[in-house]
Structure formats: C-alpha cells, structure tokens
Design a protein around this motif. Structure first.
Motif: not given
Length: 319
Positions: A192-201
C-alpha cells in the motif's frame, strides 16, 4: 592537484593522531574517579580535534570529482560522527537509557547476532522485499494501463491517491486482522505504501520523452508497445529508479511500524518495541543500526543499477 592531495593527507594524519591521543584520555575511556569531571585540557583538545575533523572532511570533498572521493568523504564524515558520539557520551556520562555509546551498541550486536539475524530475515527478506516488489510492480503496471487507456486516469488516479492518504497507523491493525500476525500483513502494508509513488513516477516518466521522438515513431507506424519499449520506457528509467529508491526506504519504515501493531516473536519492529519497554536500549539501537544499514545498502545498490540501466541520461552521466 597533487598539492591538494598532500594537504588532505596531512590533515588526515594529524586528525588520526589527535583522535588516538584523545581516545586514550581517562575521560574518553570512562575511567575518571567518582565525582571527577573532564578538565579544560580535555575540552580544549576536543575542540581542536573537531576543527581538524571538519577541515579534513572539507579537504577530502574538495578533491577531484572521481567516484571514490564522494564515497571516501561520506565514510570519513560518518567515522567522525561515530567517534565524537563515543567520546562525548562517555565523557558526559550520559545514561545508557538515553543514548548508549557506539561501542556498547556494537557489543550488543555481537552478543545478539542470532536474534538480529532472525529479525532481519522476518522483516527485510520477507515483508520488505516481497512487499516492495509487489507494490512497485503493481504501481508500474497500473501506470502503463493508465497511459495506454487515458479514460482510466479519471477512475484510477483518485483511488490511487486515496490509498496514499490512509494513515499507516490505521492500516497496520486492519492488515493484521486480515492477513494474520506473520509477515504477509506487513507485506500488505508495504504494498500500500509503495504503490502510489511508483505509479505517479512512472506516469511522469512516460510523458518525459520528447515530442519530436514520438512523432518520429508515429511516422514509422510504430505500435504502442514498440514505442513504449524503444522510446518511452528508456526515457522513464530515471523516474522509475527514483521511485524504486524512495520505495526502498518507505518499505522498510512501513514494515517496522506495522510490526508495532502485531507481530510474531521476531522482526526489527517487534524487537525495538519489546526491548524499549524493557529499557534494553543497546539492543534497541542495534536493531535501529541494522535497519539503517539495510536501507543505505539497498539505496546504494539501486543507484548502481540506475547507472547501468540509464547510463545515457544526463542526470546519470553527471554523477
């Protein structure tokens, strides 16, 4: 340039001699008589050695821009921090509950190496590594899907941003209820913590390729997958590796914090919370050192992979 190297070597030698002499002082060894305090000579020598240490680091950093210079400067700075930590904590007789000296922490790491290794396996090799890989892979896949089908951006992006705003302290207990006390619940928090940074980047990286290059691929009638593999993914590599490096630290923090809310009898977070309640601060700091070293090594390994995968990019060539 040779003169600068000789000056840097001279200051390093003087600092080394001063550090050895200061370390042999009874105040630095903690062998002063009861009620005695370090004298003016000790504090004067400490100030002079601190000045020599600062100058040695500055001279080392001012050498030519070879890669080993940056690593040596960082290592020298870290050694001085640990040295003064040891000397000043012992000289001031700081209680071990507040801040144990590095020597005591290293001793505790040696005595509890088996326990710390089990904690490392439970937290890092299971929860962090698996959660980091799943979260980063899922974020990458969703970013490519959104880029391929722009209408998904309206539906998936708000949901993805919602996942990044959920407090960790609220997610961790729920994950424990869903997946149990073992490492899968911690891995779920890491995902849950690593999903959003990777998607946005990844989305930002896929849009980083130049307009002329995209028009050239279009003129060659290249398919979306061909354009993605030959042009857009290579252009996105710095963004992707940036997210991977951020996620490496986020994953470690998330897994350790998640272990505070329910864990088996092993794990770095479990060890920190349990031993802190027992006031066994040397072992607490030992677990912190293991986590910090692990995060630093993971970051350094990803930097090396980035230099090999995106060696052509200006942001990498200039490092």
């Amino acid at each position: 340039m040779k003169r600068q190297r000789w000056i840097a070597a001279l200051f390093a030698l003087l600092s080394l001699i001063g550090a050895a002499l200061l370390f042999m002082h009874p105040a630095a060894q903690g062998t002063l008589p009861d009620g005695a305090t370090p004298g003016a000579l000790f504090w004067g020598a400490t100030v002079v050695l601190a000045a020599l240490a600062v100058q040695s680091v500055r001279l080392m950093a001012a050498l030519d821009g070879r890669r080993w210079v940056g690593m040596a400067t960082a290592a020298l700075f870290g050694v001085w921090i640990i040295y003064f930590w040891q000397v000043l904590v012992v000289a001031f007789d700081v209680p071990r509950v507040l801040l144990p000296p590095p020597g005591l922490i290293l001793q505790s790491m040696g005595e509890h190496s088996d326990v710390l290794w089990g904690d490392f396996v439970q937290t890092v090799l299971k929860a962090v590594l698996i959660g980091w890989a799943l979260g980063s892979g899922l974020g990458f896949a969703v970013a490519v899907a959104i880029d391929r089908q722009p209408f998904l951006q309206r539906g998936l992006l708000p949901l993805a941003s919602l996942t990044s705003t959920v407090p960790l302290v609220a997610v961790a207990p729920i994950a424990v209820m869903w997946f149990g006390f073992e490492w899968p619940s911690k891995a779920a928090v890491v995902v849950l913590m690593t999903f959003f940074p990777m998607m946005v980047s990844t989305l930002a990286g896929l849009k980083a390729s130049g307009k002329l290059e995209r028009e050239l691929m279009y003129s060659y009638a290249a398919s979306y997958s061909r354009t993605l593999l030959a042009l857009r993914l290579p252009s996105a590599m710095p963004f992707i590796f940036g997210a991977l490096k951020i996620n490496a630290t986020l994953a470690l923090i998330g897994a350790i914090v998640a272990e505070f809310f329910g864990s088996p009898t092993s794990g770095l977070g479990f060890r920190i919370s349990t031993e802190a309640s027992r006031m066994n601060m040397p072992l607490v700091w030992s677990a912190i050192v293991v986590a910090a070293v692990t995060g630093s090594v993971a970051y350094a390994v990803l930097v090396q992979f980035e230099r090999r995968a995106a060696f052509w990019h200006p942001s990498v060539r200039g490092v």
